[in-house]
Motif scaffolding. Sequence first.
Motif, mmCIF file in Angstrom:
data_model
loop_
_atom_site.group_PDB
_atom_site.id
_atom_site.type_symbol
_atom_site.label_atom_id
_atom_site.label_comp_id
_atom_site.label_asym_id
_atom_site.label_seq_id
_atom_site.Cartn_x
_atom_site.Cartn_y
_atom_site.Cartn_z
ATOM 1 N N GLN A 1 0.827 -1.213 0.000
ATOM 2 C CA GLN A 1 0.000 0.000 0.000
ATOM 3 C C GLN A 1 0.866 1.271 0.000
ATOM 4 O O GLN A 1 0.463 2.300 -0.526
ATOM 5 N N SER B 1 -8.625 -8.420 12.118
ATOM 6 C CA SER B 1 -8.999 -8.878 10.774
ATOM 7 C C SER B 1 -10.171 -8.073 10.235
ATOM 8 O O SER B 1 -10.211 -7.714 9.060
ATOM 9 N N GLU C 1 -8.789 -4.577 9.293
ATOM 10 C CA GLU C 1 -7.586 -4.462 8.468
ATOM 11 C C GLU C 1 -7.888 -4.032 7.043
ATOM 12 O O GLU C 1 -7.110 -3.303 6.438
ATOM 13 N N GLN C 2 -9.001 -4.455 6.502
ATOM 14 C CA GLN C 2 -9.346 -4.048 5.141
ATOM 15 C C GLN C 2 -9.536 -2.531 5.081
ATOM 16 O O GLN C 2 -9.056 -1.860 4.162
ATOM 17 N N ASP C 3 -10.213 -2.003 6.093
ATOM 18 C CA ASP C 3 -10.421 -0.564 6.172
ATOM 19 C C ASP C 3 -9.087 0.148 6.397
ATOM 20 O O ASP C 3 -8.825 1.214 5.843
ATOM 21 N N ARG D 1 -6.140 -0.869 5.387
ATOM 22 C CA ARG D 1 -5.388 -0.856 4.129
ATOM 23 C C ARG D 1 -5.789 0.346 3.270
ATOM 24 O O ARG D 1 -4.951 1.002 2.659
ATOM 25 N N LYS D 2 -7.089 0.613 3.235
ATOM 26 C CA LYS D 2 -7.587 1.753 2.459
ATOM 27 C C LYS D 2 -7.048 3.070 3.022
ATOM 28 O O LYS D 2 -6.653 3.969 2.282
#
Length: 736
Positions: A74, A675, A678-680, A682-683
Motif C-alpha cells: 500500500q 482482521s 484491516e481491510q479498512d 489498508r484503504k
Amino acid sequence: QEKSCHLSAALLGEDSEISQDQLYELLKYAALGKCHSAAQPSWCRIYHQSHLAGVVVVVLHEMSQLHFYRFYLQFKHLRKVFRHRFTLAPSANFPVSLYGEGTNLKPQNTPQGLTSTSSECITKSSDLQCDPIIQRYGEKKQGLTSYTLTLEEQKKNDYPIEGSPGCKGYISTECDQQRTDSSPLFGLDCEMCLTAKGNEVTRVSLVDARGQCLLNELVKPESTVVNYRTRFSGITKKMLLPVKTRLSDIQTRLKKMLPHDAVLVGHSLNSDLQALEMIHPSVIDTSLLFARSEGRRFKLKFLAKAVLGKEIQCEQKLGHDPTEDARAALELAQFFIEQGPTKVAELNLEMLLTAEKLAEVSQNKAVLQPQGCGFQEQLNEPPPLSKPCFLDCLQMTGQKPLLLGRQGSDSSGLCQSNLSTSNKQILQRALEDVPLSKFSIIQFSLGPEYLASHLHAGLHEKVRSKLTDMLTIYAGPFEENFCMKSVKKEFGRCGPIQSLTVVTETFQPYVCIQYEVLEAAQLAVESLNGAEVAGSCIKVQRPVTAAMLDCNVLIKELELDVENEGVIYVAGLKKSLTETDLQEEFSQLKDLETLFLPKDLQSGKHRNCCFLKFQKTQSAVDALEAINGWTMKGSELRSRNALAPGHLWRWIWQMNHSNGKQGKHIFYEKMEQLSNSEQDLRKKVKKLDHHIKKLYRSLQNNTLCVVLFPGVNSTHGSQSGLGLMGIKHDEGRSAC
C-alpha cells in the motif's frame, strides 16, 4: 548554475539503527547549517546544505516499522521514492526527541482546528536593516575583495603600514599583485609571550583555503621571556629550550610561501602582523568582518561556535591552538563570503550571545549553591538546562517553523487542535503553507481507533507470522533413509539456516527449513526446485496459507524497491573468510561501492552470505552473471538480487527470535478484531500514501524530505520506528 544538494548515508549494514539524538542532529544541521552549534551529522552527510530550499518532516503518528512492512504494497509512493532508510530507535517522548526540549513555540489554532504557525509570520525580521553588518556591507552578496580592509581601516585598527614611523625595520611580504575575487585566502594566527622587548612571537600557524596546515612552528624570542602566558599560549619554557628557529627564519618562510595575490585572514590580525614585524597589504579581519555596534567585537571562540558549530579554545586544553584558531578565522571568512551579509545578519548573533551569557549565569547559580542548604532549598533549585531547541534558533533568525497536525496527538503542546480534523484538511493546509516556510513538520495520523495497543500487538503477530512463512520452505519427498547432512549442506549454500526439521506426517519424508534472510529462501525455491538432492528429485515450495497468496507479488515489489537498486545477495561463502578476504576477492567487480557481511547479533560471528552494493545498476546485473557458479576457496557461490534492505537485517533477526512472546493472550483475543478492521486500515494507509505523494510533488527542488514512523515505546511493548529520507530533485525520486 545552481548547485544541487545531495545526501549520502552509509546505511547498508545491520548497525543502521539511528537514535533520536542522531535524528535531531540531522534536522538541526539541515535547518541551520554551520551555525548555532550545528555540525554535519555523524551518520550521514548533506552536500551543499546552504542550497537547501527547505526541510519538510512528515511524522506518521504512532506508526512503526511494523506498519510499513505490513502494508508494504500500500505504501507504493514511499518505497519508490526514498532511497535512504533507517531503523529509528523508539522514544518514550518522541515530540521532545524531535523538536528538542524547552521549545518556546506557541502555534496558533486555526479555524479548521489545525495547528500551525501563522503564515504571515514567515518573514525576515524587520530589524535586519538596523543590523551593523547590513549597515556596513549592504544586503547583497559580494566577492572577497569587498571585505578586505582599506588602507584607512588598517591605519585606524593599528595594522603595520609601509612607511609608518612605528614600522621601521618591518619586513614586507612583497605580495603586491592586484587582488581579485579569486585571490587565494590564507588563515594566520600567532601565539605570543611577554619579553623584555614586549610581545614576541613564540608560535606561528598558516593554513591554506582548504584548511590544510602549511606552517606550525615554534619560534625562539630574541629577548628574555618575562611571562610565557602558558594559560593562553600553551607555550612553556621547556618547549622553547631546544628551538633554534628565529623570527627572521619565519619571515623568510612566509615570504616564500605566500603567492603575490594572497589575502591573509585572521582574528584581530593586526596583533599577529605586529608581532611578526611584517607588512601585508590585503587582509580580512574577522573581528571587524562580523561587525557589532559601538566598536565592540565578538570573540573568535563565540563566532566559531555560533556560526560554524565548532568548539575551539576548550578549557580542557592547555592554551590556544594557533592552527585551530587560524582555520576557524579562515572558515568564518569563507562562510561570510559564500553566504553574504543578509544570511549572516539573520543569525542574530547579538541575541545568541545574550542567550549564551544568560545560560552561563543560570549554570553558575546552579553550581555555586551555598553550603549547608537544606533539602527543601535544593528542591527549589532551577532545573538543569535542557537541550536547546533548534526551532527556537530558527525563530531568532526570523524563519518561523510551520507545525501542522491533529490536536491531542502528542504531549509536546505543539499540536493541539480538535480530533475532528482529517488528514485531508492537514494536507490542504500544508500545500498552502509549506512553500512559505524553511522548516515544516507535518503530522498525519490513522486515527485513534487504529492506534490502540492491542491492535499493535495483533499487527506484530501477523507480520511475524507472515515473515516466518516467507523465510520457510518445504523440500521433498526424500527416500526413507536419506542423508540429512547432504540436505543441510546443499540448502546451506543458499544462505544461513535458522532451523531444519524433518516432517513425519507425510507418506515420504520432507524437510522444513527456516532461513534467516529472505534472499536465502527465495534462492532455494529458484535454484533447488526440481533438483536432485540426497539421491531424490525434490520439489521446493513455501507454505500455502491465506497470508502467502500474494507472496510472489510481494517478492517482486521488494526486488524493485528503490533501496535495493544495485544491491545483490551472495551466498555460499566459507565462514573462515574475513571481510578483508572478501574485499580482495570481489575487487575485480566493476563499480563495487560497499560490502556488507551480516553477523549473528548474539554471537557476533559472520554468516555465510554477504550483500554487495554497486554504484550503477548495470554493474550489479553484470556482477550477478559473473558470480553465479563462481568458485571461491573451493566453495561454489550463488547469488540473486537483494530483497530485504540492509536496515531490515536487525529487524528480521529480532522478529525471528521474538517467537510471539509479547503477550500471546492479547494476540489471539484480538486477532478477529484486527482482521475485521484491516481491510479498512489498508484503504486508509493507501490514502495516506497518496497524501504524502501529493505533498512531496508540491515541494521545491532541493528540499530535504524526511518521513518518520516514530515507533512505539509504552508499557505494552516497544516497536522500532522507521525513517525514510531524500532530497527532492526534478520530478523524480529523492536524490542520493
